[in-house]
Enzyme design. Structure first.
Site, PDB file in Angstrom:
ATOM      1  CB  ALA A 239      44.233  43.510  40.000  1.00  0.00           C
ATOM      2  CG  HIS A 240      45.922  46.499  36.097  1.00  0.00           C
ATOM      3  ND1 HIS A 240      45.552  47.514  35.258  1.00  0.00           N
ATOM      4  CD2 HIS A 240      45.647  46.937  37.351  1.00  0.00           C
ATOM      5  CE1 HIS A 240      45.089  48.515  35.968  1.00  0.00           C
ATOM      6  NE2 HIS A 240      45.136  48.203  37.230  1.00  0.00           N
ATOM      7  CG  ASN A 241      50.110  46.990  36.299  1.00  0.00           C
ATOM      8  OD1 ASN A 241      50.313  46.619  35.149  1.00  0.00           O
ATOM      9  ND2 ASN A 241      49.395  48.052  36.584  1.00  0.00           N
TER      10      ASN A 241
END
Lengths: 340, 340, 340
Positions: A239-241
């Protein structure tokens, strides 16, 4: 498919190994120890199985020098036979690298394609994307705006990179991989969800390999980051980050939620799930299907989950779980009474 | 990628917010509160973290008016700073929308393409498919027969829609998404499985967003149905005949089995699994990896699963699970004896 | 999409069933029992629901002859109404098969394409790949070198086959499927992971169906092998060297780790996970989300996992799991004392 035959002498030279036997012996292919015939190379990785040498019919073996007396046939000596086998597979691999050049059906909007790169049929390379020396972009793959594909990367067919995704050199992406899709960011309001445009990119290191149909989302404000030497099996979701440290390995179908930070040299068995916003230190191993629900700051092996049973037994026992706390209290009461 | 700079005054006007400070101040990009510099905008969503304002170097902040005294710098005032931040990301997003028109390499068999729509390279649009006003169909995407793509939808690269899939306006599909594949319907017989042709379609509402590599199967006889404002993260799997209510959100890798009916305004953490033929009411939350094994008719939060432990401890404890029922009986016997 | 209407008489003849009523009756489509109107066909698969016949408005039904008296309307008689329904769906399916021939935008490097095969837009067929009689390769699909696609196979859009993948006749692959990607094989060393080139292929039987976005990896040295009549739902992951026996069925999102051997006629509910290097005998059923952590040599039904609870209750009870072994010991101590 027919493997690329090798002679024992060539193997020794290419792999930097000493050998015993006929340098001119032709080995057509590599095969498992118990299946190999006289025209095949095999290997013994784990000395625990050395009893299998007695019945082995391989034309030659990669073995540890300590086992030289246990095997009368031709052989290559390696301190780490499994690693030597890994290097040998590259030599037997029959696939030719696609030719350099841009297939006429490709749509290339960038002028930063290295002349030694190979761009396959029906690819799309968007404006400003850089394709490095010797890189291969296979059929149907789409490379978004301002991506940077390092030297000798290999993007298999039907991969999709959104804009602003960078890959270090020698990184391999398998078919169906999607990198740079929007992270799952939405703000709740009275009228439903408002999309948070994902303004970060994705930064992937060198010598990374990402399995088929995996997804790595772009960052919300900063970049999602994958270190050098990371290996991710098929259907991984990042997922993001998220940040993943160098040389960490994840077997099939692992799932890492947003903003988790994973250390270096971690190993995840299949379908481990990591919740968001936690930190895992270097050198942690998770067993299959573990739900990593909190940060881990001590290297070691961690697990969660139940155990497989015949279903009738399972139903009877799991039906008790919602009363487990009560059971502890009842046992405490028993202990207290008995003590009195 | 360089974000699209905004002035404080423009931001206030576009977002409909009041502000304090220099209207002409140029903000190059958005950044997290602790990382933002003087040329960047940031935001404080949760007043719990207001202590961070003291060290914040951002050029401007989106904050709640109640915190006006805590921050001496330029700012935009919002009742819901997180929602205002979400709206601001759209302004800073540097990506231009692809130009209207049909790329010459696309294969378009339909005459129902709106003149303002954009059809990318190597797309295929089958007979009878409608593409609405301002819709974007990116490179390599395939739209099947008699699909209907609403106005301002955005289908990213390498999406696949089978026939008879309808999308409401402003719906976004990320790369690798497959919608309308056959539901998993087979009848057992003496000679194995006989396929049940899946004769229903898929109906997806307005303002839906579906993450990369997700799969939504077509219905067996009726339609698989996704409500308005639903958001699904990457690698979601929705089986045939499922119905999902408006504004329900599912984080990465959720899996919903056939004919399940999910209410409105539900929120699923990552990798929740729902068994088939059950009903979930509105307003339910499931924590990560919950197995939803029965219908839920009361709003609230539900969970299943075990807890992560060091693996040695885990093995010792889970080995006891197959005897948990026996333990309850032994405790009952102890209680009975003690009572006697 | 409008189904292909059938008359009762035609249905009886095509399905080899006896019937009662008006042979000329036109049935426009198939519908569920409780929704069907006078122009529709429906079926009663489970006699448990025969009370629903009283309110049924269908134009005709497929029913078991034993229920002939319970239903006054037109009908088709079948010993296995569900199987007859499955066969009927093929007749009502409105989709025409794509026309034979190679779309001008396809890139075909092989001369082994059967003249009755259909190669869609933007496909790539690599050197030496064989495409059998009547096979369909839909838009954007890539077929690698020396693949063999059997007669009447159907590869939907945007499928990717690497080299040396064989499919038996009448096998169906849904969109996004990737077959033949590299198995997850890497040897650890001082400087990180060394890739083990995956030299085996994939061998898939006849009448297999593989759901959207599934991944099946190629073997390390030997072939990954899927038997005849196997059905796999969407997002299945099959790792390298796995062997799956004939007619085994896996619902959505099952995951099988490397070198596992699965028997014939097994049925997996959704998202079952199988660890590597184990053997499952024929005729085993696993319930949803079971983690198959050891070999199974006795047919039957197996499960693992916990049970869903309200989250507060769940936290309180699962918090006890790390002390479950201790609880057993405390109960033993109580029993011993009580005995003394």
């Amino acid at each position: 498919m027919v493997q690329r035959a090798q002679t024992l002498g060539d193997l020794a030279r290419e792999l930097g190994l000493s050998f015993r036997g006929d340098a001119a012996r032709v080995l057509q292919s590599i095969a498992p120890l118990t299946a190999a015939n006289e025209q095949q190379l095999s290997f013994l990785a784990n000395p625990k199985f050395k009893a299998q040498l007695a019945d082995c019919s391989a034309g030659a073996l990669i073995i540890h020098p300590d086992l030289a007396e246990q095997w009368a046939g031709d052989c290559l000596f390696a301190d780490n036979p499994y690693l030597a086998y890994a290097s040998a597979t590259a030599l037997f691999d029959p696939l030719d690298k696609p030719r350099a050049g841009i297939h006429p059906s490709a749509v290339v909007l960038s002028d930063k394609i290295h002349k030694t790169a190979s761009i396959g049929a029906n690819c799309v390379i968007e404006e400003g994307a850089e394709i490095g020396e010797g890189a291969v972009i296979s059929h149907g793959t789409v490379v978004g705006r301002e991506c940077r594909i390092g030297a000798f990367c290999y993007l298999h067919a039907n991969v999709t990179l959104y804009h602003d995704v960078w890959l270090g050199r020698e990184t391999v992406l398998h078919s169906g991989v999607v990198i740079g899709g929007d992270g799952f960011g939405f703000a709740p309001g009275k009228n439903g969800w408002t999309k948070i445009h994902q303004l970060g990119g994705v930064r992937i290191g060198e010598r990374v390999e990402i399995g088929a149909a995996s997804t790595i989302d772009r960052g919300a404000l900063e970049h999602t980051t994958i270190g050098n030497g990371v290996i991710l099996d098929d259907q991984t979701h990042i997922a993001h980050n998220v940040v993943i440290g160098d040389n960490t390995a994840m077997a099939g179908c692992c799932q890492v939620a947003g903003s988790a930070v994973i250390g270096k040299n971690c190993t995840f068995a299949g379908n481990v799930g990591v919740v968001g916003h936690i930190t895992i230190c270097d050198g942690v191993h998770f067993t299959a299907r573990t739900v990593v629900s909190k940060s881990v700051d001590t290297p070691g092996t961690y697990s969660s989950g139940s155990v497989m049973m015949e279903s009738g037994q399972w139903r009877k026992n799991t039906a008790r779980l919602p009363r487990l706390d009560e059971l502890f209290r009842r046992v405490m009461a028993l202990e207290k009474k008995q003590k009195d």
